[in-house]
Design an enzyme around this catalytic site. Structure first.
Site, PDB file in Angstrom:
ATOM      1  N   HIS A   1       0.808  -1.224   0.000  1.00 19.28           N
ATOM      2  CA  HIS A   1       0.000   0.000   0.000  1.00 19.28           C
ATOM      3  C   HIS A   1       0.836   1.267   0.000  1.00 19.28           C
ATOM      4  CE1 HIS A   1       0.999  -0.059   4.261  1.00 19.28           C
ATOM      5  NE2 HIS A   1       0.628   1.199   4.324  1.00 19.28           N
TER       6      HIS A   1
HETATM    7  C1  UD1 Z   1      -1.885   5.742   5.855  1.00 17.75           C
HETATM    8  C2  UD1 Z   1      -0.569   6.131   6.529  1.00 17.75           C
HETATM    9  C3  UD1 Z   1       0.397   4.963   6.432  1.00 17.75           C
HETATM   10  C4  UD1 Z   1      -0.215   3.689   6.955  1.00 17.75           C
HETATM   11  C5  UD1 Z   1      -1.524   3.423   6.234  1.00 17.75           C
HETATM   12  C6  UD1 Z   1      -2.203   2.203   6.763  1.00 17.75           C
HETATM   13  C7  UD1 Z   1       0.082   8.502   6.424  1.00 17.75           C
HETATM   14  C8  UD1 Z   1       1.022   9.442   5.802  1.00 17.75           C
HETATM   15  N1  UD1 Z   1       0.051   7.271   5.883  1.00 17.75           N
HETATM   16  O1  UD1 Z   1      -1.605   5.557   4.490  1.00 17.75           O
HETATM   17  O2  UD1 Z   1       1.555   5.257   7.216  1.00 17.75           O
HETATM   18  O3  UD1 Z   1       0.685   2.620   6.750  1.00 17.75           O
HETATM   19  O4  UD1 Z   1      -2.386   4.556   6.430  1.00 17.75           O
HETATM   20  O5  UD1 Z   1      -3.339   1.884   6.015  1.00 17.75           O
HETATM   21  O6  UD1 Z   1      -0.589   8.848   7.359  1.00 17.75           O
HETATM   22  N2  UD1 Z   1      -8.910   5.633   1.415  1.00 17.75           N
HETATM   23  C9  UD1 Z   1     -10.149   5.063   1.304  1.00 17.75           C
HETATM   24  N3  UD1 Z   1     -10.811   4.775   2.461  1.00 17.75           N
HETATM   25  C10 UD1 Z   1     -10.309   5.024   3.686  1.00 17.75           C
HETATM   26  C11 UD1 Z   1      -9.047   5.612   3.782  1.00 17.75           C
HETATM   27  C12 UD1 Z   1      -8.352   5.908   2.634  1.00 17.75           C
HETATM   28  O7  UD1 Z   1     -10.649   4.813   0.223  1.00 17.75           O
HETATM   29  O8  UD1 Z   1     -10.989   4.724   4.697  1.00 17.75           O
HETATM   30  C13 UD1 Z   1      -8.165   5.918   0.171  1.00 17.75           C
HETATM   31  C14 UD1 Z   1      -8.321   7.347  -0.281  1.00 17.75           C
HETATM   32  O9  UD1 Z   1      -8.333   7.382  -1.668  1.00 17.75           O
HETATM   33  C15 UD1 Z   1      -7.024   8.000   0.178  1.00 17.75           C
HETATM   34  C16 UD1 Z   1      -6.043   6.849   0.082  1.00 17.75           C
HETATM   35  O10 UD1 Z   1      -6.789   5.680   0.389  1.00 17.75           O
HETATM   36  O11 UD1 Z   1      -6.690   9.092  -0.585  1.00 17.75           O
HETATM   37  C17 UD1 Z   1      -4.886   6.985   1.013  1.00 17.75           C
HETATM   38  O12 UD1 Z   1      -5.326   7.176   2.353  1.00 17.75           O
HETATM   39  P1  UD1 Z   1      -4.399   7.993   3.385  1.00 17.75           P
HETATM   40  O13 UD1 Z   1      -4.991   7.967   4.726  1.00 17.75           O
HETATM   41  O14 UD1 Z   1      -4.051   9.314   2.820  1.00 17.75           O
HETATM   42  O15 UD1 Z   1      -3.051   7.172   3.371  1.00 17.75           O
HETATM   43  P2  UD1 Z   1      -2.782   5.605   3.409  1.00 17.75           P
HETATM   44  O16 UD1 Z   1      -2.187   5.212   2.117  1.00 17.75           O
HETATM   45  O17 UD1 Z   1      -3.973   4.851   3.898  1.00 17.75           O
END
Ligand code: UD1
Length: 365
Positions: free
Chosen positions: A211
């Protein structure tokens, strides 16, 4: 004594659950003694992760109380997400006036909450302090450096964390080596993670999670990894639960391999279902930090698709091997692991299911 906890993203929940529980146990013990003031806890969810499969199901399975406050920040760029948490968290701190704010891990919510507290002069405790990859291209490394500098109490999972913090000039009296709280949750819930017949019937299989932006936002590389997994699937079944980010990138790359039973692309799995898969896997391929730790504890070989790790103890005392972003190295290491006996569970000092009790003791003293 009022302790406010901040969680936001999936890996925070497994870390906060045992600390909330250990403090609640101490709190009820305190209430029987008239000499002690009662312990109050508040739980704030920033809403960084919001899908039921990334949040609610973890609260249910981990037996966590519902958050008292949800900031509903959602997704965004790093600056947007961090700024939203700060703007929405500040009035909560002003209203609740906690004695301590406890933050977990290294996600954007962690650093944002720590920064708000430092400016308001509210004391911050950081759980999982001191980890360093020395790779500032990782957003988490920035969050770790910032959070540790701002914290008043730093709870480390392993002694390398203490050494890193001391080297960065953090006072020794703020640092407490307590062990790994994620392993507390694993130890508590492992008896509930029974392998269903469906998983047992798979026989030996490879479990994959990816991820990190460095792996999934680079679409040609993601495509190469998927091709490699299809190839591995010809030898052993490959089970690959997809983080929403990975799901989106695969769709963008326009490359969706058929779910033919050899490579199974699944939605994100809840905690217990994922624990079952980790325990049963012959080998795990991942870029997650927490999974490097959990596989080490369980004694399952782990191949990490990264150039570095902030958890070097999993390399020296656990089952982890760094393979970098190198398909031929991945193939080579996979063959080595499959030809070797299954390693036994690794005993890492203080990864014993009692880290949260040690944290609660320090916070209450
Ligand atoms: C975040 C953390 C990472 C952790 C990971 C665990 C930061 C910088 N990164 O990364 O350290 O390892 O979580 O999962 O804080 N999205 C959804 N549904 C959700 C949440 C996210 O669809 O409930 C999608 C959205 O398109 C979003 C993308 O996932 O833009 C990334 O989510 P984000 O929280 O920005 O970062 P992660 O990649 O999840």
């Amino acid at each position: 004594m009022h302790i406010l906890h901040v969680v936001g993203a999936r890996p925070n929940f497994m870390k906060a659950a045992p600390v909330l529980r250990a403090l609640a146990e101490r709190g009820s013990a305190r209430q029987t003694s008239l000499a002690q003031t009662p312990l109050r806890q508040t739980l704030v969810h920033t809403g960084q992760h919001y899908d039921a499969s990334m949040s609610d199901v973890f609260f249910q399975q981990l037996g966590m109380p519902a958050p008292d406050v949800n900031l509903s920040v959602g997704s965004g760029s790093h600056a947007q997400q961090t700024a939203e948490v700060m703007a929405r968290f500040e009035p909560v701190v002003l209203e609740y006036k906690p004695d301590w704010v406890v933050v977990y891990g290294d996600v954007n919510s962690t650093a944002a909450a720590a920064l708000v507290c430092a400016k308001l002069q509210v004391r911050v405790a950081h759980v999982e302090a001191g980890l360093r990859s020395r790779d500032r291209s990782m957003p988490e490394e920035i969050n770790r450096l910032l959070t540790d500098q701002l914290s008043d109490l730093l709870f480390t999972p392993s002694s390398d964390g203490d050494a890193n913090l001391l080297q960065e000039g953090i006072a020794a009296e703020k640092i407490h080596l307590v062990g790994n709280v994620m392993i507390d949750t694993l130890v508590r819930l492992l008896p509930q993670a029974e392998t269903p017949g469906e998983v047992a019937r798979l026989g030996p299989f490879v479990l994959v999670t990816l991820h990190r932006p460095a792996n999934v936002d680079d679409l040609p590389w993601l495509r190469e990894m998927l091709m490699a997994m299809l190839e591995v699937g010809r030898e052993l079944p490959v089970v690959f639960p997809l983080h929403p980010r990975t799901q989106q990138r695969i769709a963008e790359a326009g490359f969706l391999p058929a779910n033919d039973g050899r490579l199974r692309l699944l939605p994100p799995l809840p905690y217990l279902e994922f624990l079952v898969m980790q325990r049963a896997a012959r080998v795990v391929i991942t870029d997650s930090g927490g999974i490097q730790e959990e596989t080490s504890f369980l004694g399952v070989p782990c191949l990490t698709v990264r150039e570095n790790t902030e958890r070097p103890i999993t390399l020296t005392a656990g089952t982890n091997t760094l393979v970098g972003r190198d398909i031929s190295r991945l193939r080579q290491e996979l063959q080595r692991v499959l030809a070797s006996p299954v390693p036994g569970a690794c005993a890492i000092p203080l990864w014993d299911g009692h880290a949260a009790e040690r944290i609660a003791k320090v916070l209450c003293s």
